[in-house]
Design a protein around this motif. Sequence first.
Motif, PDB file in Angstrom:
ATOM      1  N   GLN A 151       0.825  -1.206   0.000  1.00 45.62           N
ATOM      2  CA  GLN A 151       0.000   0.000   0.000  1.00 45.62           C
ATOM      3  C   GLN A 151       0.859   1.255   0.000  1.00 45.62           C
ATOM      4  OE1 GLN A 151      -3.481   0.052  -0.325  1.00 45.62           O
ATOM      5  NE2 GLN A 151      -2.878   2.155  -0.830  1.00 45.62           N
ATOM      6  N   GLU A 152       1.951   1.253   0.774  1.00 45.83           N
ATOM      7  CA  GLU A 152       2.838   2.418   0.787  1.00 45.83           C
ATOM      8  C   GLU A 152       3.458   2.643  -0.585  1.00 45.83           C
ATOM      9  OE1 GLU A 152       6.896   4.141   2.970  1.00 45.83           O
ATOM     10  OE2 GLU A 152       6.011   2.247   3.637  1.00 45.83           O
ATOM     11  N   PHE A 153       3.862   1.549  -1.235  1.00 45.38           N
ATOM     12  CA  PHE A 153       4.442   1.677  -2.571  1.00 45.38           C
ATOM     13  C   PHE A 153       3.414   2.245  -3.539  1.00 45.38           C
ATOM     14  CE2 PHE A 153       5.704   0.305  -6.787  1.00 45.38           C
ATOM     15  CZ  PHE A 153       7.077   0.539  -6.786  1.00 45.38           C
ATOM     16  N   GLU A 154       2.190   1.748  -3.472  1.00 42.82           N
ATOM     17  CA  GLU A 154       1.128   2.234  -4.368  1.00 42.82           C
ATOM     18  C   GLU A 154       0.819   3.697  -4.099  1.00 42.82           C
ATOM     19  OE1 GLU A 154      -0.343   0.779  -6.921  1.00 42.82           O
ATOM     20  OE2 GLU A 154       0.847  -1.052  -6.687  1.00 42.82           O
ATOM     21  N   PHE A 183      18.256  19.378 -14.732  1.00 43.06           N
ATOM     22  CA  PHE A 183      18.422  18.395 -13.669  1.00 43.06           C
ATOM     23  C   PHE A 183      18.739  17.052 -14.307  1.00 43.06           C
ATOM     24  CE2 PHE A 183      13.992  18.111 -14.919  1.00 43.06           C
ATOM     25  CZ  PHE A 183      13.757  16.755 -14.945  1.00 43.06           C
ATOM     26  N   ASN A 184      19.267  16.149 -13.498  1.00 44.80           N
ATOM     27  CA  ASN A 184      19.564  14.818 -13.998  1.00 44.80           C
ATOM     28  C   ASN A 184      19.524  13.818 -12.855  1.00 44.80           C
ATOM     29  OD1 ASN A 184      22.102  12.955 -15.653  1.00 44.80           O
ATOM     30  ND2 ASN A 184      20.086  13.371 -16.475  1.00 44.80           N
ATOM     31  N   ILE A 185      19.185  12.589 -13.195  1.00 43.01           N
ATOM     32  CA  ILE A 185      18.979  11.530 -12.210  1.00 43.01           C
ATOM     33  C   ILE A 185      19.771  10.305 -12.623  1.00 43.01           C
ATOM     34  CG2 ILE A 185      16.988  10.470 -13.337  1.00 43.01           C
ATOM     35  CD1 ILE A 185      16.792  11.262  -9.672  1.00 43.01           C
ATOM     36  N   SER A 186      20.188   9.504 -11.642  1.00 42.61           N
ATOM     37  CA  SER A 186      20.875   8.254 -11.939  1.00 42.61           C
ATOM     38  C   SER A 186      20.607   7.269 -10.809  1.00 42.61           C
ATOM     39  CB  SER A 186      22.389   8.475 -12.095  1.00 42.61           C
ATOM     40  OG  SER A 186      23.082   7.256 -12.320  1.00 42.61           O
ATOM     41  N   HIS A 187      20.544   5.987 -11.138  1.00 41.06           N
ATOM     42  CA  HIS A 187      20.426   4.970 -10.092  1.00 41.06           C
ATOM     43  C   HIS A 187      21.150   3.697 -10.503  1.00 41.06           C
ATOM     44  CE1 HIS A 187      17.094   3.434 -12.614  1.00 41.06           C
ATOM     45  NE2 HIS A 187      16.570   4.627 -12.541  1.00 41.06           N
ATOM     46  N   ILE A 242       7.525   2.267 -14.516  1.00 39.58           N
ATOM     47  CA  ILE A 242       8.014   1.669 -13.271  1.00 39.58           C
ATOM     48  C   ILE A 242       7.472   0.254 -13.101  1.00 39.58           C
ATOM     49  CG2 ILE A 242       7.874   1.852 -10.749  1.00 39.58           C
ATOM     50  CD1 ILE A 242       7.895   4.960 -11.214  1.00 39.58           C
ATOM     51  N   LYS A 243       6.204   0.052 -13.407  1.00 42.67           N
ATOM     52  CA  LYS A 243       5.584  -1.267 -13.233  1.00 42.67           C
ATOM     53  C   LYS A 243       6.185  -2.331 -14.141  1.00 42.67           C
ATOM     54  CE  LYS A 243       1.047   0.509 -11.827  1.00 42.67           C
ATOM     55  NZ  LYS A 243      -0.378   0.663 -12.240  1.00 42.67           N
ATOM     56  N   GLU A 293      12.076  -6.027  -7.948  1.00 40.35           N
ATOM     57  CA  GLU A 293      11.582  -5.030  -6.993  1.00 40.35           C
ATOM     58  C   GLU A 293      12.565  -3.885  -6.817  1.00 40.35           C
ATOM     59  OE1 GLU A 293       9.954  -4.789  -2.387  1.00 40.35           O
ATOM     60  OE2 GLU A 293      11.355  -6.369  -2.970  1.00 40.35           O
ATOM     61  N   ILE A 294      13.867  -4.184  -6.723  1.00 42.30           N
ATOM     62  CA  ILE A 294      14.850  -3.125  -6.499  1.00 42.30           C
ATOM     63  C   ILE A 294      14.842  -2.132  -7.658  1.00 42.30           C
ATOM     64  CG2 ILE A 294      16.731  -4.493  -7.475  1.00 42.30           C
ATOM     65  CD1 ILE A 294      16.937  -1.793  -4.692  1.00 42.30           C
ATOM     66  N   ASP A 295      14.620  -2.612  -8.882  1.00 41.52           N
ATOM     67  CA  ASP A 295      14.553  -1.708 -10.039  1.00 41.52           C
ATOM     68  C   ASP A 295      13.320  -0.820  -9.959  1.00 41.52           C
ATOM     69  OD1 ASP A 295      16.912  -2.666 -11.290  1.00 41.52           O
ATOM     70  OD2 ASP A 295      15.806  -4.394 -12.039  1.00 41.52           O
ATOM     71  N   ARG A 296      12.199  -1.395  -9.529  1.00 39.02           N
ATOM     72  CA  ARG A 296      10.982  -0.589  -9.370  1.00 39.02           C
ATOM     73  C   ARG A 296      11.175   0.462  -8.275  1.00 39.02           C
ATOM     74  NH1 ARG A 296       8.701  -5.809 -10.093  1.00 39.02           N
ATOM     75  NH2 ARG A 296       8.418  -6.083  -7.846  1.00 39.02           N
ATOM     76  N   LYS A 297      11.815   0.073  -7.180  1.00 44.90           N
ATOM     77  CA  LYS A 297      12.058   1.014  -6.080  1.00 44.90           C
ATOM     78  C   LYS A 297      12.977   2.145  -6.517  1.00 44.90           C
ATOM     79  CE  LYS A 297      13.467  -1.527  -2.626  1.00 44.90           C
ATOM     80  NZ  LYS A 297      13.849  -1.843  -1.229  1.00 44.90           N
TER      81      LYS A 297
END
Length: 276
Positions: free
Chosen positions: A45-48, A119-123, A62-63, A68-72
């Motif tokens: 529920q928190e993720f949703e 801006f830019n993002i990376s993970h 994302i879905k 799971e780690i990739d979605r997070k």
Amino acid sequence: KRLVLNGQISKPFQREMVDINYVSFMSKYGSKWAIKASEWNPGQQEFENCLSQVQAEEQERIKKFRFEIDRKRALCGRLLIRRLISLLHNVPNDKIKIGRTEYNKPELVEPASNQNFDFNISHHGEWVVLVWSIQGSIGVDVMDYKMPQRIDSLESYFDTMKSSFTSDEWTTIRKQSTDENKFKEFCRHWSLKESYIKAIGLGMHFKLQRASFQYVDPEMHRNAKVLIDGTEDTKWRFSVEDLDEQHCVSIATQMEINKDKWQVFRIRGTALMPIP
């Protein structure tokens, strides 16, 4: 608390946006934000609830991630972007629209900005990182030092990546004393290249060997310059540092290097909370 941009003081931020008691904003250099995604363990529920904070098309992206780690990580990145824009422009989340350029780089669509804002993002690995600037393009890339699995040897792996680096770069990588240090240097150079490619917004459309990185402080290995087709591009400045013992992060910027520490956040409910 107020944010200063180009000498102008914004309206006070709405408290429901985020508790920013510990967040440091630099009017000249932008900021460096990070979330350790591996430490966020939301229930379904928190993720949703967090997922509902981003645009429908980003929710679908994302879905589609298998793990799971990739979605997070993907969701953490989108939450960081939206919180940043909410703060900088003093608008609620539902008034923000993020688009993508022709080469898939995220960009701000709404609200319209009259600043030279980027801006830019990376993970990668355990971390998600975000950088921003109001003085030109910016790029960031984080790399996990974890060696690839199921390889015969490090040299055989390097052979598969031969076209990614120039001969000078391979010399810097291979002169390290151990395989562990060689791979770390490989990651640092890869991170530098990715930060530049992401900053210029070309992604895979840029040939990696065109860019050759050299440290400007050979003993410290914290700052670098880039030669494009053999000629130094003096418009750009680069930094590379360890985010922790297992990850490095590089920033490509057209302004002075931001030497401040990374501001780390945690997620509580749907809010980003800075860790002092």
